[in-house]
Scaffold this motif. Structure first.
Motif, PDB file in Angstrom:
ATOM      1  N   GLN A 246       0.822   5.709  -0.715  1.00 54.62           N
ATOM      2  CA  GLN A 246      -0.012   6.899  -0.894  1.00 54.62           C
ATOM      3  C   GLN A 246       0.100   7.438  -2.310  1.00 54.62           C
ATOM      4  O   GLN A 246       1.123   7.239  -2.990  1.00 54.62           O
TER       5      GLN A 246
ATOM      6  N   SER B 260      -4.470   6.402  -8.076  1.00 56.36           N
ATOM      7  CA  SER B 260      -5.462   5.363  -7.794  1.00 56.36           C
ATOM      8  C   SER B 260      -5.693   4.441  -8.989  1.00 56.36           C
ATOM      9  O   SER B 260      -6.049   3.279  -8.821  1.00 56.36           O
TER      10      SER B 260
ATOM     11  N   THR C   7      -1.731  -1.283  -4.019  1.00 58.62           N
ATOM     12  CA  THR C   7      -2.880  -0.448  -3.688  1.00 58.62           C
ATOM     13  C   THR C   7      -2.402   0.974  -3.445  1.00 58.62           C
ATOM     14  O   THR C   7      -1.518   1.197  -2.611  1.00 58.62           O
TER      15      THR C   7
ATOM     16  N   SER D 235      -3.446   4.574  -2.173  1.00 53.32           N
ATOM     17  CA  SER D 235      -4.472   5.251  -1.366  1.00 53.32           C
ATOM     18  C   SER D 235      -4.383   6.760  -1.569  1.00 53.32           C
ATOM     19  O   SER D 235      -3.305   7.313  -1.738  1.00 53.32           O
TER      20      SER D 235
ATOM     21  N   VAL E 147       0.859  -1.188   0.000  1.00 49.47           N
ATOM     22  CA  VAL E 147       0.000   0.000   0.000  1.00 49.47           C
ATOM     23  C   VAL E 147       0.891   1.232   0.000  1.00 49.47           C
ATOM     24  O   VAL E 147       1.830   1.333   0.794  1.00 49.47           O
TER      25      VAL E 147
END
Length: 122
Positions: free
Chosen positions: A13, A87, A119, A121, A11
């Motif tokens: 940002q 994203s 992913t 975020s 994950v």
């Protein structure tokens, strides 16, 4: 038998970076082409980058200028450096390795890794 393993997902940002690794394991084989694909939920699998025979990588328009693919065919390793992630980059990333195996006899192969989740975020 050649096996392919990816790693490095996670994950991150939006705007961040992540580097994926791909390793081909086995004995008696050589690597010719390493390709990175991704598949997001509900979408078709998309070719992200391809490095054939150690030549200059080719990229999907959606990642040009942000992703950097490299391959060391002698070591059967490859990486995908992903920068300025957003994203739309969220997906399972898969490595495909193509080449020739020599044991027990000469044979072309194309092997997929299990995939690694990325992913992004917001």
């Amino acid at each position: 038998q050649v096996q392919v393993v990816e790693s490095g997902g996670g994950v991150v940002q939006s705007g961040g970076s992540l580097t994926l690794s791909c390793v081909a394991r086995g004995s008696g084989f050589s690597v010719n082409t390493v390709s990175w694909y991704r598949q997001a939920p509900g979408k078709q699998r998309e070719l992200v980058a391809m490095v054939a025979g150690g030549s200059t990588p080719n990229y999907a328009d959606s990642v040009k200028g942000r992703f950097i693919a490299s391959s060391d065919n002698a070591r059967a390793t490859a990486s995908l450096q992903m920068n300025s992630l957003n994203s739309e980059d969220t997906a399972v990333y898969l490595c495909n390795v193509e080449g020739v195996s020599y044991l027990p006899s000469w044979k072309e192969y194309s092997v997929w890794g299990q995939g690694t989740q990325v992913t992004v975020s917001s």
